[in-house]
Design an enzyme around this catalytic site. Sequence first.
Site, PDB file in Angstrom:
ATOM      1  N   GLU A 191      44.184  50.321  92.827  1.00  0.00           N
ATOM      2  CA  GLU A 191      45.208  50.097  91.787  1.00  0.00           C
ATOM      3  C   GLU A 191      46.427  49.392  92.385  1.00  0.00           C
ATOM      4  O   GLU A 191      47.520  49.948  92.461  1.00  0.00           O
ATOM      5  CB  GLU A 191      45.588  51.429  91.132  1.00  0.00           C
ATOM      6  CG  GLU A 191      44.405  52.062  90.410  1.00  0.00           C
ATOM      7  CD  GLU A 191      44.719  53.378  89.719  1.00  0.00           C
ATOM      8  OE1 GLU A 191      45.643  54.075  90.164  1.00  0.00           O
ATOM      9  OE2 GLU A 191      44.041  53.712  88.731  1.00  0.00           O
ATOM     10  N   GLU A 384      36.499  53.719  87.787  1.00  0.00           N
ATOM     11  CA  GLU A 384      37.030  55.045  87.448  1.00  0.00           C
ATOM     12  C   GLU A 384      37.099  55.172  85.938  1.00  0.00           C
ATOM     13  O   GLU A 384      37.669  54.301  85.278  1.00  0.00           O
ATOM     14  CB  GLU A 384      38.462  55.238  87.979  1.00  0.00           C
ATOM     15  CG  GLU A 384      38.597  55.382  89.456  1.00  0.00           C
ATOM     16  CD  GLU A 384      40.024  55.705  89.887  1.00  0.00           C
ATOM     17  OE1 GLU A 384      40.757  56.388  89.135  1.00  0.00           O
ATOM     18  OE2 GLU A 384      40.418  55.258  90.973  1.00  0.00           O
TER      19      GLU A 384
HETATM   20  C1  BG6 Z   1      43.614  56.929  89.160  1.00  0.00           C
HETATM   21  C2  BG6 Z   1      43.614  57.166  90.649  1.00  0.00           C
HETATM   22  O1  BG6 Z   1      44.721  56.217  88.821  1.00  0.00           O
HETATM   23  O2  BG6 Z   1      43.705  58.067  88.356  1.00  0.00           O
HETATM   24  C3  BG6 Z   1      42.938  58.445  91.076  1.00  0.00           C
HETATM   25  O3  BG6 Z   1      43.032  56.063  91.321  1.00  0.00           O
HETATM   26  C4  BG6 Z   1      43.378  59.584  90.149  1.00  0.00           C
HETATM   27  O4  BG6 Z   1      43.242  58.701  92.412  1.00  0.00           O
HETATM   28  C5  BG6 Z   1      42.986  59.223  88.722  1.00  0.00           C
HETATM   29  O5  BG6 Z   1      42.876  60.828  90.519  1.00  0.00           O
HETATM   30  C6  BG6 Z   1      43.324  60.302  87.708  1.00  0.00           C
HETATM   31  O6  BG6 Z   1      44.666  60.655  87.808  1.00  0.00           O
HETATM   32  P1  BG6 Z   1      45.145  62.170  88.033  1.00  0.00           P
HETATM   33  O7  BG6 Z   1      46.582  62.060  88.305  1.00  0.00           O
HETATM   34  O8  BG6 Z   1      44.808  62.863  86.772  1.00  0.00           O
HETATM   35  O9  BG6 Z   1      44.361  62.676  89.195  1.00  0.00           O
END
Ligand code: BG6
Length: 492
Positions: A191, A384
């Site tokens: 990101e 993701e």
């Molecule tokens: C993404 C990141 O932006 O979001 C991850 O690359 C992160 O590392 C994921 O875990 C979800 O966000 P969070 O804050 O709910 O863990």
Amino acid sequence: MKYYHVPQGFKWGVATAANQVEGAWNEDGKGISIADCERYDPEKARAGYRAVNSMTSSEIKLAMAEKDSKRWGKRHGVDFYHQYPEDIKKLAATGINTFRTSIAWSRIFPNGDESKPNEKGLEFYDKLFNELRKYNIEPVVTLSHYEMPLNLVLNYDAWYDLRVREFFIKFAKIVIDRFHDKVKYWIPINEIDSILRHPFSSAGLIRDRFINENFEKVIYQAMHNQFVAAATITKYIHETYSDIQVGSMITSTMIYPYNSDPRNSLKSVQLMRESYNFSDIQIRGKYPLNLVPKLKNLHIEISKEDLDLISKNTADFIAFSYYSSVCTAFDTKGLKVTKANRMEGVYNKYLPTSDWGWQIDPVGLRIILINLYDRYQKPLFIVENGLGAKDSLTASGKIHDDYRIDYLRQHIKQMLVSIQNDGIELMGYCMWGMTDMISASTSQISKRYGLIYVDLDDFGDGTYKRYLKDSYFWYQKLLSFKNKISKDFLDK
Ligand code: BG6
């Protein structure tokens, strides 16, 4: 038509990051990293999700004085460092062929500035990648995922510092050379746009360490340093290994206009452009004109050689995360606020909301796919996508997470519809995550994302025992369809 078709060679996988799962924060020579200083703070969490968007020097001091790991989620993770063979075995049984993770910089160079790497750290990843290959699972590896040696923050100027940029390039070349026959897909920086939202976790920048400087300038200079590092790594890979691909990786949060007032549409285009600027640089090879005046006003040091390097060494594919969407308006006063991935926006009355206040929007994923493909005509990769939710373990060891199944089902359906109807090129889909893990933003495990439940709470209490969730069996069933997924399975 009875089926959704999946392209040949499609990468179906799961995704994680070293600092959110490995634990073993001080074992086998690993150095303390910035992630080891982040902890769950119920009060901060109640006030919002920005707990680790910034940190102060005194918070770091406090963290360093504390030698225990129990209350520091990212220090113990889910003990993946020791339990990875069993975890991978379980994940392989779902039928995945891809596994995205990151290499912890502080495991390879504990302080970041050593002349030689820590062999024990390299050995761990050797074993991890061998284990994945044993099940024919392709690793996709990120080099910088919200983790860097703390020494580079305290005794250097983190990503603002050109020496740190060189240390990172050295770390990258060492791990690429070591694992080039096992890892064919590399993402230099997770990101890459996130440095603007959370300069601490993305680049180790602490505001109070730069009191005599304009902190915005510090952030933009560090951003430029990351682009130069990523281009240098891309050049190295392309010149040295013909069978390896490099990805640009951005955060994709869909931002709609609140209503059809053209001023709100303009605002949404402007905000979306802010994250597309980052993939523009890595895919088109130059700073977009809309960013140039800002870089000039802030007096960001950018040499001709840097620009040449960035222009000649562009990424092969566009990886992105997608979780949710928000709305925006030119005047947001009085409008209900909603949360998203370390940002906030205007609430969308058409969408449901997760336990952590993120709005669930599968169609938004399809719009992002179309936008990105129309912009670049390069292969896309969803690295993701998932739902952070509260899960409960029943007395008989079950987790009935039908809400997660629903989230995955709807997003995967939109993805397949897009492949079929929108003329996009998509390399793969990795759901976030694998087992439950420590949340990047709040350092909680109770914000659960996994297919596999881990018996652990936000304060480090629990047995670390694993339990398969209903979503695990659903994903397994999905992958059993191979290249033709029955419509009935995804349409219900
Ligand atoms: C993404 C990141 O932006 O979001 C991850 O690359 C992160 O590392 C994921 O875990 C979800 O966000 P969070 O804050 O709910 O863990």
